[in-house]
Design an enzyme around this catalytic site. Structure first.
Site, mmCIF file in Angstrom:
data_model
loop_
_atom_site.group_PDB
_atom_site.id
_atom_site.type_symbol
_atom_site.label_atom_id
_atom_site.label_comp_id
_atom_site.label_asym_id
_atom_site.label_seq_id
_atom_site.Cartn_x
_atom_site.Cartn_y
_atom_site.Cartn_z
ATOM 1 N N CYS A 35 0.600 53.730 34.802
ATOM 2 C CA CYS A 35 -0.357 52.616 34.833
ATOM 3 C C CYS A 35 -0.273 51.852 33.618
ATOM 4 O O CYS A 35 -0.778 51.979 32.537
ATOM 5 C CB CYS A 35 -1.720 53.366 34.895
ATOM 6 S SG CYS A 35 -3.021 52.099 34.764
ATOM 7 N N CYS B 188 -3.926 50.829 31.912
ATOM 8 C CA CYS B 188 -4.568 51.885 31.413
ATOM 9 C C CYS B 188 -3.929 51.966 29.807
ATOM 10 O O CYS B 188 -4.332 52.155 28.881
ATOM 11 C CB CYS B 188 -4.372 53.164 32.184
ATOM 12 S SG CYS B 188 -4.623 53.013 33.709
ATOM 13 N N ASP B 189 -2.582 52.082 30.061
ATOM 14 C CA ASP B 189 -1.558 52.656 28.656
ATOM 15 C C ASP B 189 -0.823 51.467 27.887
ATOM 16 O O ASP B 189 -0.390 51.955 26.903
ATOM 17 C CB ASP B 189 -0.804 53.903 29.168
ATOM 18 C CG ASP B 189 -1.540 54.821 29.976
ATOM 19 O OD1 ASP B 189 -2.657 55.178 29.320
ATOM 20 O OD2 ASP B 189 -1.029 55.339 30.713
#
Ligand code: NAP
Length: 327
Positions: free
Chosen positions: A153, A156-157
């Protein structure tokens, strides 16, 4: 877009609580675009649906930074924003959300049985909208570095890789969408693809080829993820020449396709060879009263708009089925 609403419902919006029926009219498995759209339709029909959200609130949409192809948003909409809006719409019309995960079902009895970690639920109809999750490479080093340099992701990261070097594995829409997102943060993004032609749509290909931070490594597969405590590189193999090389990278983002979340339905309903639920064009599974919507039954079109459409269709058909049951 300013949103007051959070993906977590308030205590009043959660169940079980007072007034929880002994047999639910409709249990919807999955809190992504398909599940919430089904819940919104069912709620508007007065069915008081229960959504077992699962452990991926917002589904794949919530893993996508920006959606440019969801109708009605000419300037695009953030994936999390879209998921929040659809959830809000579902709750507004009476859907109840339960933050638990379905771990077992029995579709051989009536009412159907759905077991979650927390309780056992009886349901007259079930809509399966459990989605699909990213496939894995299954190469040495992968297990060790998931969460320590390997991610699925970018939204997200990606932040952890500001001014660093990352590799994106895959040649589909996800690889390029997320690669382009990462290029805004990272210093260099290598896209590693097993062939010499991308599967992604042309508009994304053109953007990626134009992006000065993106480089393509063709005809190449990952043999091993290297590092001590954190990823430091990838061992690669050129599938045409057989040449093995090491590419130093700080992070790896895997985008090699999706795997349907259907393990708990195996043996209960018909699945295709790849594990996707088989439905007819009205979203019926082979079990009367059990419907499926979204990515879990859509290997060919894993799109938020199709998740919404099939979610709506499943809810309408479930409502018709309930009406027939009542005679
Ligand atoms: P996908 O379209 O199935 O692409 C997967 C990519 O990974 C392919 O390029 C494939 O190579 C490669 N691959 C598969 N297994 C591999 C392995 N073991 N090792 C190395 N490479 C491997 O998957 P996706 O990109 O995740 O997209 C899933 C669905 O969501 C698609 O229907 C896609 O259109 C949709 N989607 C749409 C958008 C959008 O509309 N903007 C954005 C994201 C996703 P080959 O090409 O050689 O098969």
């Amino acid at each position: 877009m300013e949103l007051e609403f959070s993906l977590r419902p308030t205590a009043e919006e959660s169940v079980p609580g007072e007034g929880t029926p002994e047999v639910e009219n409709m249990v919807i498995l999955g809190g992504g675009i398909a599940g919430f759209t089904a819940a919104m339709y069912a709620g508007r029909s007065g069915l008081n649906p229960l959504v077992i959200v699962g452990n991926a609130l917002g589904g794949q949409a919530a893993m996508t930074e920006m959606m440019e192809n969801y109708p009605g948003f000419p300037d695009g909409i953030g994936g999390v924003d879209l998921a929040e809006l659809v959830q809000k719409q579902a709750v507004k019309f009476g859907a109840r959300l339960e933050h638990d995960v379905a771990i077992e079902v029995d579709f051989s009895v009536r009412p159907f049985i759905v077991k979650t970690y927390g309780r056992t639920i009886k349901a007259r109809t079930v809509i399966i909208a459990t989605g699909a999750t990213p496939r894995r490479l299954f190469v040495p080093g992968e297990d060790k570095f998931i969460g320590r340099g390997i991610s699925f992701c970018a939204t997200c990261d990606g932040y952890f890789y500001r001014n660093k070097t990352v590799a994106v594995i895959g040649g589909g829409n996800s690889a390029l969408d997320e690669g382009l997102y990462l290029a805004r943060l990272a210093e260099r993004v290598y896209v590693i693809h097993r062939r010499d032609q991308l599967r992604a749509e042309k508009i994304l290909q053109e953007r990626a080829f134009r992006n000065p931070k993106m480089s393509f490594i063709w005809n190449t597969v990952v043999e091993e993820v290297l590092g001590e405590d954190h990823v430091t590189g990838l061992k690669l193999r050129n599938v045409k020449t057989g040449e093995v090389s090491v590419l130093p990278v700080d992070g790896v983002f895997e985008y090699i396709g999706m795997q349907p979340n259907t393990e708990i339905f195996r043996g209960q309903i018909e699945l295709d060879a790849n594990g996707y639920i088989i439905t007819d064009k009205r979203q019926h599974t082979n079990i009367e009263g059990v419907f499926a919507a979204g990515d879990v039954q859509s290997p060919d079109f894993q799109q938020a708009v199709i998740a919404a459409g099939t979610g709506a269709a499943a809810a309408i058909e479930a409502e018709r089925y309930l009406a027939r049951l009542e005679g």
